[in-house]
Design a protein around this motif. Structure first.
Motif, mmCIF file in Angstrom:
data_model
loop_
_atom_site.group_PDB
_atom_site.id
_atom_site.type_symbol
_atom_site.label_atom_id
_atom_site.label_comp_id
_atom_site.label_asym_id
_atom_site.label_seq_id
_atom_site.Cartn_x
_atom_site.Cartn_y
_atom_site.Cartn_z
ATOM 1 N N GLY A 65 -9.435 3.396 -9.478
ATOM 2 C CA GLY A 65 -8.305 2.485 -9.416
ATOM 3 C C GLY A 65 -7.139 2.892 -10.285
ATOM 4 O O GLY A 65 -6.169 2.148 -10.419
ATOM 5 N N LEU A 66 -7.210 4.087 -10.883
ATOM 6 C CA LEU A 66 -6.168 4.523 -11.813
ATOM 7 C C LEU A 66 -5.061 5.326 -11.139
ATOM 8 O O LEU A 66 -4.022 5.577 -11.754
ATOM 9 C CB LEU A 66 -6.792 5.362 -12.936
ATOM 10 N N VAL A 67 -5.278 5.753 -9.902
ATOM 11 C CA VAL A 67 -4.263 6.520 -9.185
ATOM 12 C C VAL A 67 -4.071 5.938 -7.795
ATOM 13 O O VAL A 67 -4.921 5.204 -7.285
ATOM 14 C CB VAL A 67 -4.639 8.015 -9.077
ATOM 15 N N GLU A 68 -2.948 6.258 -7.204
ATOM 16 C CA GLU A 68 -2.721 5.918 -5.805
ATOM 17 C C GLU A 68 -2.275 7.177 -5.073
ATOM 18 O O GLU A 68 -1.599 8.031 -5.658
ATOM 19 C CB GLU A 68 -1.682 4.813 -5.666
ATOM 20 N N THR A 69 -2.687 7.285 -3.827
ATOM 21 C CA THR A 69 -2.368 8.478 -3.041
ATOM 22 C C THR A 69 -1.188 8.186 -2.130
ATOM 23 O O THR A 69 -1.180 7.176 -1.417
ATOM 24 C CB THR A 69 -3.586 8.904 -2.207
ATOM 25 N N ARG A 70 -0.210 9.053 -2.171
ATOM 26 C CA ARG A 70 0.969 8.921 -1.322
ATOM 27 C C ARG A 70 0.954 10.042 -0.304
ATOM 28 O O ARG A 70 0.844 11.218 -0.658
ATOM 29 C CB ARG A 70 2.240 8.966 -2.166
ATOM 30 N N HIS A 71 1.048 9.653 0.953
ATOM 31 C CA HIS A 71 0.941 10.610 2.044
ATOM 32 C C HIS A 71 1.959 11.732 1.892
ATOM 33 O O HIS A 71 3.163 11.513 1.727
ATOM 34 C CB HIS A 71 1.151 9.898 3.381
ATOM 35 N N GLY A 72 1.461 12.950 1.919
ATOM 36 C CA GLY A 72 2.316 14.113 1.840
ATOM 37 C C GLY A 72 2.777 14.481 0.450
ATOM 38 O O GLY A 72 3.458 15.488 0.257
ATOM 39 N N LYS A 73 2.397 13.668 -0.554
ATOM 40 C CA LYS A 73 2.840 13.932 -1.923
ATOM 41 C C LYS A 73 1.688 14.167 -2.888
ATOM 42 O O LYS A 73 1.853 14.831 -3.903
ATOM 43 C CB LYS A 73 3.696 12.768 -2.424
ATOM 44 N N GLY A 74 0.534 13.579 -2.623
ATOM 45 C CA GLY A 74 -0.590 13.712 -3.540
ATOM 46 C C GLY A 74 -0.889 12.418 -4.255
ATOM 47 O O GLY A 74 -0.497 11.336 -3.796
ATOM 48 N N SER A 75 -1.568 12.514 -5.396
ATOM 49 C CA SER A 75 -1.981 11.334 -6.149
ATOM 50 C C SER A 75 -1.120 11.155 -7.386
ATOM 51 O O SER A 75 -0.834 12.110 -8.100
ATOM 52 C CB SER A 75 -3.457 11.456 -6.555
ATOM 53 N N ILE A 76 -0.722 9.915 -7.626
ATOM 54 C CA ILE A 76 0.122 9.587 -8.768
ATOM 55 C C ILE A 76 -0.591 8.587 -9.651
ATOM 56 O O ILE A 76 -1.315 7.703 -9.152
ATOM 57 C CB ILE A 76 1.490 9.029 -8.287
ATOM 58 N N VAL A 77 -0.430 8.716 -10.955
ATOM 59 C CA VAL A 77 -1.066 7.801 -11.906
ATOM 60 C C VAL A 77 -0.367 6.450 -11.832
ATOM 61 O O VAL A 77 0.860 6.363 -11.913
ATOM 62 C CB VAL A 77 -0.995 8.351 -13.345
ATOM 63 N N LYS A 78 -1.158 5.395 -11.669
ATOM 64 C CA LYS A 78 -0.589 4.059 -11.546
ATOM 65 C C LYS A 78 -0.056 3.554 -12.880
ATOM 66 O O LYS A 78 -0.577 3.877 -13.938
ATOM 67 C CB LYS A 78 -1.658 3.068 -11.059
ATOM 68 N N ASP A 79 0.971 2.749 -12.771
ATOM 69 C CA ASP A 79 1.504 2.061 -13.945
ATOM 70 C C ASP A 79 0.840 0.689 -13.994
ATOM 71 O O ASP A 79 1.388 -0.313 -13.564
ATOM 72 C CB ASP A 79 3.025 1.917 -13.832
ATOM 73 N N ARG A 80 -0.395 0.676 -14.496
ATOM 74 C CA ARG A 80 -1.165 -0.560 -14.540
ATOM 75 C C ARG A 80 -0.980 -1.256 -15.884
ATOM 76 O O ARG A 80 -0.886 -0.608 -16.911
ATOM 77 C CB ARG A 80 -2.665 -0.277 -14.347
ATOM 78 N N PRO A 81 -0.935 -2.578 -15.914
ATOM 79 C CA PRO A 81 -0.806 -3.291 -17.182
ATOM 80 C C PRO A 81 -2.096 -3.223 -17.987
ATOM 81 O O PRO A 81 -3.141 -2.862 -17.465
ATOM 82 C CB PRO A 81 -0.531 -4.735 -16.738
ATOM 83 N N PRO A 82 -2.034 -3.528 -19.273
ATOM 84 C CA PRO A 82 -3.230 -3.462 -20.113
ATOM 85 C C PRO A 82 -4.289 -4.466 -19.687
ATOM 86 O O PRO A 82 -3.998 -5.457 -19.018
ATOM 87 C CB PRO A 82 -2.705 -3.823 -21.520
ATOM 88 N N VAL A 83 -5.513 -4.221 -20.105
ATOM 89 C CA VAL A 83 -6.623 -5.116 -19.807
ATOM 90 C C VAL A 83 -6.395 -6.478 -20.441
ATOM 91 O O VAL A 83 -5.900 -6.588 -21.555
ATOM 92 C CB VAL A 83 -7.946 -4.498 -20.329
ATOM 93 N N ARG A 84 -6.738 -7.526 -19.733
ATOM 94 C CA ARG A 84 -6.653 -8.895 -20.250
ATOM 95 C C ARG A 84 -8.052 -9.477 -20.357
ATOM 96 O O ARG A 84 -8.861 -9.355 -19.455
ATOM 97 C CB ARG A 84 -5.817 -9.776 -19.313
ATOM 98 N N HIS A 85 -8.337 -10.115 -21.469
ATOM 99 C CA HIS A 85 -9.645 -10.728 -21.669
ATOM 100 C C HIS A 85 -9.737 -12.056 -20.927
ATOM 101 O O HIS A 85 -8.790 -12.841 -20.913
ATOM 102 C CB HIS A 85 -9.902 -10.966 -23.159
ATOM 103 N N ARG A 86 -10.880 -12.289 -20.326
ATOM 104 C CA ARG A 86 -11.203 -13.606 -19.785
ATOM 105 C C ARG A 86 -12.348 -14.148 -20.635
ATOM 106 O O ARG A 86 -13.468 -13.666 -20.563
ATOM 107 C CB ARG A 86 -11.641 -13.509 -18.327
ATOM 108 N N SER A 87 -12.056 -15.127 -21.470
ATOM 109 C CA SER A 87 -13.058 -15.630 -22.406
ATOM 110 C C SER A 87 -13.706 -16.899 -21.887
ATOM 111 O O SER A 87 -13.189 -17.567 -20.990
ATOM 112 C CB SER A 87 -12.420 -15.902 -23.768
#
Length: 259
Positions: free
Chosen positions: A64-86
Motif C-alpha cells: 500500500g506504499l506505492v501506486e502504479t501509473r500506466h506507462g510510468k511505473g510505480s510512485i511512492v504514495k504521499d500517505r499521512p502518518p499512522v493514527r492510533h485508534r484507542s
C-alpha cells in the motif's frame, strides 16, 4: 521457499528485494512522490531476472506504499502518518465535549480531519447487520455511509445501520451533521445510554473497488472492523461496518486485569 543446510526455510529472493524496497520507503530513502527505480534498473542493481523483479513489485504494491501509473511505473504514495485508534475513543467525555470519536482522535494527533457523507436514508438491512441489530433481514433501517479523510487522504469508510423504531423519533440522525458529539450523543440525548461497544476486526486484502475508494494499490491490506453499540438495556442500537487502510492505523486496547 527453499530449505537451507540447517533445515531452515530460506526466503525467496523476490521477497528479500521487496522487503528492501519497502524499508527504503519507510525510512525515507525513497520519498513520497518519487518513482521507484524501473524494472531494468532493479535488474541491474540486484542481478536477477525481470520476472523476479516483477514478483517483488507485486509484494511492494501489496504494502500500500506505492501506486502504479500506466506507462510510468510505480510512485511512492504521499500517505499521512499512522493514527492510533484507542480503546477509550468512545468515552462519554468526548461526546459531552462536542466531538465525535474520529474528530476527537484526529485533533489529539494534530491531523486535519474531514468527513464526507455519501448517503443517509432508509434501506433494507443487510443480513449480518440485521442479525446483530435483532431485526429481520430486509427490514427497514437507517443507513449512514461516510468516507473519512486525514490530511486530505481517504483512510476509512464506514456504514452505520440503526433500527428504524429507534431513529424515527430522532430527526438529527437524518442530517449530514447530527450535531456535537455525533450520532452517539444524539442517541444518548434520547435515552439510549451506552454500556459498551464491541468490535470485531479482520485483516484482508482490499477488493478492487475498495482499493479505488481508499486510494490504495489493488490487494493492499485493509482492516475490516464491525462495531456494535450496546445500551444499558442490552440492545444493539447501531452496527457500524468499517473498512480502514491498514497502513494508516495502530490499534491500542486497554484490557482490565481484574475480575
Amino acid at each position: 521457499m527453499g530449505i537451507t543446510a540447517g533445515g531452515e526455510r530460506s526466503v525467496p529472493r523476490y521477497v528479500q528485494i521487496a522487503e528492501e524496497i519497502v524499508q527504503q520507503i519507510r525510512a525515507g530513502v525513497l520519498k513520497p512522490g518519487e518513482m521507484v527505480p524501473s524494472e531494468s534498473e532493479l535488474v541491474d542493481r540486484y542481478g536477477v531476472s525481470g520476472g523476479t523483479i516483477r514478483k517483488a513489485m507485486v509484494e511492494v504494491r501489496a504494502s500500500g506504499l506505492v501506486e502504479t501509473r500506466h506507462g510510468k511505473g510505480s510512485i511512492v504514495k504521499d500517505r499521512p502518518p499512522v493514527r492510533h485508534r484507542s480503546s477509550d475513543r468512545f468515552r462519554r467525555s468526548h461526546r459531552r465535549g462536542g466531538k465525535a470519536a474520529y474528530l476527537a482522535e484526529s485533533a489529539q494527533s494534530g491531523a486535519t480531519a474531514k468527513v464526507s457523507v455519501l448517503y443517509i436514508g432508509p434501506m433494507e438491512a443487510p443480513k449480518d447487520a440485521a442479525r446483530r441489530l435483532g431485526v429481520d433481514a430486509g427490514d427497514q433501517v437507517l443507513a449512514r455511509r461516510r468516507l473519512y479523510f486525514r490530511n486530505g487522504t481517504p483512510v476509512e469508510t464506514a456504514s452505520s445501520y440503526l433500527p428504524w423504531d429507534v431513529v424515527k423519533e430522532i430527526p438529527e440522525l437524518f442530517a449530514e451533521n447530527p450535531g456535537g458529539g455525533g450520532i452517539y450523543a444524539r442517541l444518548e440525548d434520547h435515552g439510549h445510554e451506552f454500556a459498551e461497544f464491541v468490535e470485531t476486526l479482520q485483516a484482508r486484502p482490499a477488493s478492487k473497488a475498495e482499493a479505488s475508494e481508499l486510494a490504495l494499490s489493488p490487494g493492499a491490506p485493509v482492516v475490516h472492523l464491525i462495531r456494535e453499540a450496546r445500551t444499558t438495556e442490552g440492545r444493539v442500537v447501531e452496527v457500524c461496518d468499517t473498512l480502514m487502510a491498514a497502513d494508516q492505523f495502530v490499534f491500542e486496547y486497554r484490557i482490565p486485569a481484574d475480575d
